[in-house]
Design an enzyme around this catalytic site. Structure first.
Site, PDB file in Angstrom:
ATOM      1  N   SER A  73      24.650  40.487  37.357  1.00 23.57           N
ATOM      2  CA  SER A  73      25.581  40.210  38.464  1.00 23.57           C
ATOM      3  C   SER A  73      25.068  39.046  39.108  1.00 23.57           C
ATOM      4  O   SER A  73      23.855  38.788  39.418  1.00 23.57           O
ATOM      5  CB  SER A  73      25.041  41.395  39.430  1.00 23.57           C
ATOM      6  OG  SER A  73      25.424  40.995  40.687  1.00 23.57           O
ATOM      7  N   ASP A  93      36.161  39.379  36.703  1.00 22.54           N
ATOM      8  CA  ASP A  93      37.298  39.610  37.771  1.00 22.54           C
ATOM      9  C   ASP A  93      38.609  39.471  37.103  1.00 22.54           C
ATOM     10  O   ASP A  93      39.622  39.848  37.949  1.00 22.54           O
ATOM     11  CB  ASP A  93      37.060  38.636  38.750  1.00 22.54           C
ATOM     12  CG  ASP A  93      36.082  38.889  39.706  1.00 22.54           C
ATOM     13  OD1 ASP A  93      35.451  40.048  39.751  1.00 22.54           O
ATOM     14  OD2 ASP A  93      35.350  37.954  40.358  1.00 22.54           O
TER      15      ASP A  93
HETATM   16  C1  S3P Z   1      30.586  37.267  42.436  1.00 23.08           C
HETATM   17  C2  S3P Z   1      30.139  37.651  41.666  1.00 23.08           C
HETATM   18  C3  S3P Z   1      30.960  38.770  40.769  1.00 23.08           C
HETATM   19  C4  S3P Z   1      32.329  38.773  40.868  1.00 23.08           C
HETATM   20  C5  S3P Z   1      32.846  38.667  42.425  1.00 23.08           C
HETATM   21  C6  S3P Z   1      32.153  37.432  43.182  1.00 23.08           C
HETATM   22  C7  S3P Z   1      30.067  35.924  43.099  1.00 23.08           C
HETATM   23  O1  S3P Z   1      30.333  40.048  41.302  1.00 23.08           O
HETATM   24  O2  S3P Z   1      33.056  40.028  40.493  1.00 23.08           O
HETATM   25  O3  S3P Z   1      34.037  38.853  42.568  1.00 23.08           O
HETATM   26  O4  S3P Z   1      30.678  35.327  43.913  1.00 23.08           O
HETATM   27  O5  S3P Z   1      28.662  36.072  42.710  1.00 23.08           O
HETATM   28  P1  S3P Z   1      29.039  40.616  40.737  1.00 23.08           P
HETATM   29  O6  S3P Z   1      27.872  39.832  40.867  1.00 23.08           O
HETATM   30  O7  S3P Z   1      28.638  42.055  41.223  1.00 23.08           O
HETATM   31  O8  S3P Z   1      29.315  40.641  39.163  1.00 23.08           O
END
Ligand code: S3P
Length: 429
Positions: free
Chosen positions: A168, A316
């Site tokens: 993440s 996404d």
């Molecule tokens: C994001 C990370 C992702 C993504 C989100 C935006 C970011 O989430 O799905 O739309 O800007 O760091 P995760 O870190 O929970 O995977």
């Protein structure tokens, strides 16, 4: 909640387009502008609901932010420029705002309360709250501090060595914001690489962060400068029109000035492997974030497996990739994507329910989906689940549907793409 009628016109998708600014980069530009020193100018900022939530939270933290038509100006006064907010910080629907802000606030010596909408209230926050507690922040919240509303009292932090259980970028970024405020060296290990906009922006704001084969290393006590940030178009928004062009007959779309950061370009790889006509032309060099043009034409597609380290590079895009797979011959298997269950809604269940109701042959698995193509997309009633990317995927489904689709909850789309319907219209005229 509204319902809109999407008639089965079966158009071609033709033309050139610039999609709005990247959501991840827009959030971070406000945050780095706020904690940096001096005037940060942000161009092509995404004025979607999520990024506006970030602006409103930082204004409540005492940061001066000017919202002009063409640019956003953040007057950063360094870490100490952030002040205890007199009212609750509303993060709206934005997971990025919530998690990254927790990392910023973890080292600030005051108390804040974060609240969001009903979707945010279901999203797991322990993944950031636990390591931030280990670093020294005091965080409490609903169900033993796991969910919003959350309260945080920041303070003196110690650096940690942290191995992330889930891939993440939000967790990584929260720990980087906290790590910048410690006295030591923070080390973060990712199971697989995730989007690296935060690392790039630390460097753009004249900070230092290193990466070796296994870890990201960050020195604490860093004061950042200011920057001029040109936000590239969001490839996650472009993906809807790239797929639209691939699956509708007699189509050709060019998306200009779109972000091509390699940690985000999984959708390009998927279209190529499925056999789509796609051309990518990079158009800048030496800048913090790469960008360029992408051309996609109507194509005969075949099913593939999507798994492993590719998943964070297109996390996404999986709802629109599922629709793409319904138009490919053979089977598409999506694995290693259990994270989809904790997005704006449970995107495995939501995608499978709605595409099944439109006649697709798709089944849910523990960590993804299996889609058998090629199916005719039918009409009927569907819903967005309050999730912007579900909403846009279902609008694109209506371009190839044999009958009218009624979509409940299209207003969610404004979270990341307020001009989505106007842009679609210019391509279908
Ligand atoms: C994001 C990370 C992702 C993504 C989100 C935006 C970011 O989430 O799905 O739309 O800007 O760091 P995760 O870190 O929970 O995977």
């Amino acid at each position: 909640m509204n319902t809109i009628q999407l008639d089965a016109k079966q158009p071609s998708i033709r033309g050139r387009l610039r999609v709005p600014g990247d959501k991840s980069i827009s959030h971070r530009a406000i945050m780095f502008g706020a904690i940096g020193n001096g005037k940060t100018v942000i161009r092509n900022f995404l004025k979607g609901a999520d990024c506006l939530s970030t602006i409103s939270c930082f204004k409540k933290l005492g940061v001066e932010i000017e919202e002009k038509k063409e640019e956003i100006i953040v007057n950063g006064k360094g870490w100490d420029g952030l002040k205890e907010p007199a009212s609750i910080l509303d993060v709206g629907n934005s997971g990025t705002t919530t998690r990254l802000l927790l990392g910023v606030l973890a080292g600030r010596p005051f108390h804040s309360i974060l609240i969001g909408d009903s979707s945010i209230a279901k999203r797991p926050m322990s993944r950031v709250a636990d390591p931030l507690r280990n670093m020294g922040a005091i965080i409490d919240g609903r169900e033993n501090g796991q969910y919003t509303p959350l309260s945080i009292r920041g303070g003196k932090l110690q650096a940690i060595d942290f191995t992330m259980k889930v891939a993440s970028a939000q967790v990584k970024s929260a720990l980087l914001f906290a790590g910048l405020q410690t006295d030591g060296i923070t080390t973060i290990m990712e199971p697989v690489p995730t989007r690296d906009h935060t690392e790039r922006m630390i460097r753009q704001f004249e900070g230092e962060v290193d990466r070796n084969e296994s870890a990201i290393l960050l020195r604490g006590r860093q004061n950042l400068s200011n920057a001029s940030v040109d936000v590239p178009g969001d490839i996650s928004s472009a993906a809807f029109f790239m797929v639209a062009a691939a699956i509708t007959p007699n189509s050709e779309v060019t998306i200009e000035s779109v972000g091509l950061n390699p940690t985000r370009t999984g959708i390009i790889e998927v279209l190529e492997r499925m056999g789509a006509y796609i051309q990518v032309e990079p158009d800048n060099t030496g800048e913090s974030e790469q960008k360029g043009s992408i051309v996609v034409k109507s194509s005969d597609l075949k099913g593939i497996e999507i798994s492993g380290s590719l998943i964070p590079r297109l996390i996404d895009e999986l709802p629109i990739i599922a629709l793409l797979a319904t138009q490919a011959s053979g089977t598409t298997i999506i694995k290693d994507a259990a994270e989809l269950k904790v997005k704006e809604t449970n995107r495995i269940d939501a995608v499978v329910n709605e595409l099944t109701s439109l006649g697709a042959d798709i089944e849910a698995t523990e960590d993804g989906m299996i889609i058998h193509g090629k199916s005719t997309i039918l009409g009927g009633k569907v819903k967005s689940y309050g999730d912007h990317r579900m909403g846009m995927m279902l609008v694109i489904a209506s371009l190839i549907s044999s009958d009218t689709i009624y979509l409940e909850g299209p207003e969610a789309i404004k979270v990341s793409y307020p001009e989505f319907f106007q842009d679609l219209e210019t391509l279908t005229k």
